[in-house]
Design a protein around this motif. Sequence first.
Motif, PDB file in Angstrom:
ATOM      1  N   CYS A 436      39.846  -1.048  29.279  1.00  0.00           N
ATOM      2  CA  CYS A 436      38.684  -1.063  28.390  1.00  0.00           C
ATOM      3  C   CYS A 436      38.622   0.256  27.629  1.00  0.00           C
ATOM      4  O   CYS A 436      39.369   1.201  27.901  1.00  0.00           O
ATOM      5  CB  CYS A 436      37.407  -1.269  29.199  1.00  0.00           C
ATOM      6  SG  CYS A 436      36.931   0.157  30.195  1.00  0.00           S
ATOM      7  N   VAL A 437      37.693   0.364  26.689  1.00  0.00           N
ATOM      8  CA  VAL A 437      37.560   1.563  25.869  1.00  0.00           C
ATOM      9  C   VAL A 437      37.110   2.754  26.700  1.00  0.00           C
ATOM     10  O   VAL A 437      37.709   3.825  26.661  1.00  0.00           O
ATOM     11  CB  VAL A 437      36.557   1.315  24.723  1.00  0.00           C
ATOM     12  CG1 VAL A 437      36.291   2.602  23.960  1.00  0.00           C
ATOM     13  CG2 VAL A 437      37.086   0.242  23.789  1.00  0.00           C
ATOM     14  N   ALA A 438      36.015   2.586  27.446  1.00  0.00           N
ATOM     15  CA  ALA A 438      35.421   3.652  28.270  1.00  0.00           C
ATOM     16  C   ALA A 438      35.097   4.887  27.431  1.00  0.00           C
ATOM     17  O   ALA A 438      34.653   4.784  26.299  1.00  0.00           O
ATOM     18  CB  ALA A 438      36.330   3.967  29.452  1.00  0.00           C
ATOM     19  N   LEU A 439      35.336   6.075  28.008  1.00  0.00           N
ATOM     20  CA  LEU A 439      35.031   7.314  27.302  1.00  0.00           C
ATOM     21  C   LEU A 439      35.941   7.491  26.090  1.00  0.00           C
ATOM     22  O   LEU A 439      37.085   7.079  26.121  1.00  0.00           O
ATOM     23  CB  LEU A 439      35.196   8.502  28.257  1.00  0.00           C
ATOM     24  CG  LEU A 439      34.253   8.515  29.469  1.00  0.00           C
ATOM     25  CD1 LEU A 439      34.663   9.611  30.441  1.00  0.00           C
ATOM     26  CD2 LEU A 439      32.812   8.674  29.053  1.00  0.00           C
ATOM     27  N   PRO A 440      35.404   8.069  25.007  1.00  0.00           N
ATOM     28  CA  PRO A 440      34.125   8.772  24.912  1.00  0.00           C
ATOM     29  C   PRO A 440      32.984   7.959  24.299  1.00  0.00           C
ATOM     30  O   PRO A 440      31.870   8.446  24.209  1.00  0.00           O
ATOM     31  CB  PRO A 440      34.465   9.936  23.982  1.00  0.00           C
ATOM     32  CG  PRO A 440      35.444   9.330  23.005  1.00  0.00           C
ATOM     33  CD  PRO A 440      36.264   8.355  23.820  1.00  0.00           C
TER      34      PRO A 440
END
Length: 572
Positions: A436-440
């Motif tokens: 998944c994309v997650a941070l930032p």
Amino acid sequence: MSTDAPKLSPVEGIKEGSQYLKGTIGQELHEDSDHFNKDNLQLLKFHGTYQQDDRDKRAELKKTGGGKAYSMMMRCRIPGGRLTSDQLLAHLDLCDELGNSTLKITTRQTFQLHGVVKDDLKAAIARVNAVGLSTLAACGDVNRNIMCCPAKRTGPLHNTIQQLADELTVALAPQTPAYHELWLTDDETGEKELVGGGPGEVVEPLYGPRYLPRKFKIGIALPDDNCIDIYTQDLGFLAVVRDGEVIGYNVSVGGGMGTTPSASKTFPALAKRMAFVTPDQAVDVAKAVIKVQRDYGNREDRKVARLKYLIANWGIEKFRRAVEEYYGGPLQDLTDDDVTDFDDHMGWQEQGDGKWSYGLNIENGRLYDNDQRQLKAGLRAVCQRFKPEIRLTGHQSIIFCDFDEDQRDELIQILRDHKIVTTEDTSTVRRWSIACVALPTCGLAITESERRLPGIIDGLEQPLAKLGLDKERFTLRMTGCPNGCARPYNADLALVGKAKNKYTLFAGGGWLGNRLAFIYKDLVPDAEVVDELVAIFAAFKANRQGDESLGEFCTRVGQEDLAGLAAAAPKP
């Protein structure tokens, strides 16, 4: 006995009072502010956009007394991941001109654009619509982008299921005119009255003024190709094939990956098989399932508002009876047909019409250009030279369609000229991984995911080769939080963010997607993740039986014995 009406969650009140998703978004678009208010944030999701801020910049801005670095994530609705070269080129232009210069292929076969500032949002959404796509219902408490096997093949099978994806997209789309009025008109005041919805007029005959209790996801698959993870969907249609024709679908209901570890009432779930429907019943049965969820899903607590919780409370038989009531008649029992294989459609594959498709692995779905790799420039060159039809996969990758035999070498050369790693040069573990994309940018992320997984795989490739497992197919998935956007809970192995720089390590699912994983170890420090995974591989190599898969091995031995075998196995 109390007769008090249930207390609705605050979001339900926002939806109901929004004038069918209009809210005060129009007014806010014209205000001198870099972000939207809390109520409109909930409504904007239905229009295909989330407000985010760059969490890498939070501490720096806080030190200087500044606010957050706000921007919008914008997501498209692309049924079955099918689009044209011109539509891909338009998205690449968008990410350069109005986004953060990168484009993300999602795990639901669509695009996410990050970094769009508020003042550019209307222009960005209008440009998506100008090329024949939409952002409506890409997010929010409605049916979202419908997944379907993206492979281009001649013959009735793929045509039939892809046609169903298109029919469902139209039939289940929100009907509110608010989307068109807000994003596709030249009204400068933001005060225009909503068209429709007058006395006696029903604006949303399917969804009603409060829409669904929570998001809703649909997938369509073939038994020998579960490339869209049908059992993770709220509603799944598995084609039943006889003599080369789709005679109907085995319907499954109640899949969902999201969970909240602090709330024991939440859990990931695989969909339960419910009934068989004929092709002409499919759309109306889908509407019936949605109506049951609309009327009986939990609107008090969003943590337990997905369809899977209603089915867990009722049981599949009661739920089926309710669907039959809304549909208006009995449904047939299931056939024995079930998922048997998974094709990621990578590399060269024949389409059956004398043409070829080429599946290009895109690591974690991120399209970008830098000194090491020019993915965007390479895709531009391919689209401009060949004008191929484009298909996005549920594994965050891309398929180019309609190549002649004598064009194959030229395509590969264009990719290599732009330093793009071809599928043939991609390791098996990297090819079967998603993140998944997650941070930032994700506000829910606890740990890194997309930015961390490539380094983890770097640390796995050599040990896997030494163990002779470098060609072994297994799914490795990573998410920055337990919401499970990369479908971790049915993977062979998965890492789910649990605390800062610590992950829950899951094992025992599988690439076929029909078995849940178990918690192998909790709160594994980031620095120990690679060693823990390598130990599992070593135990698998030393103790597997026959040709069992990694997930099957982990499930057979169980958590406690797996830990013991992993500790005892010689490391490469």
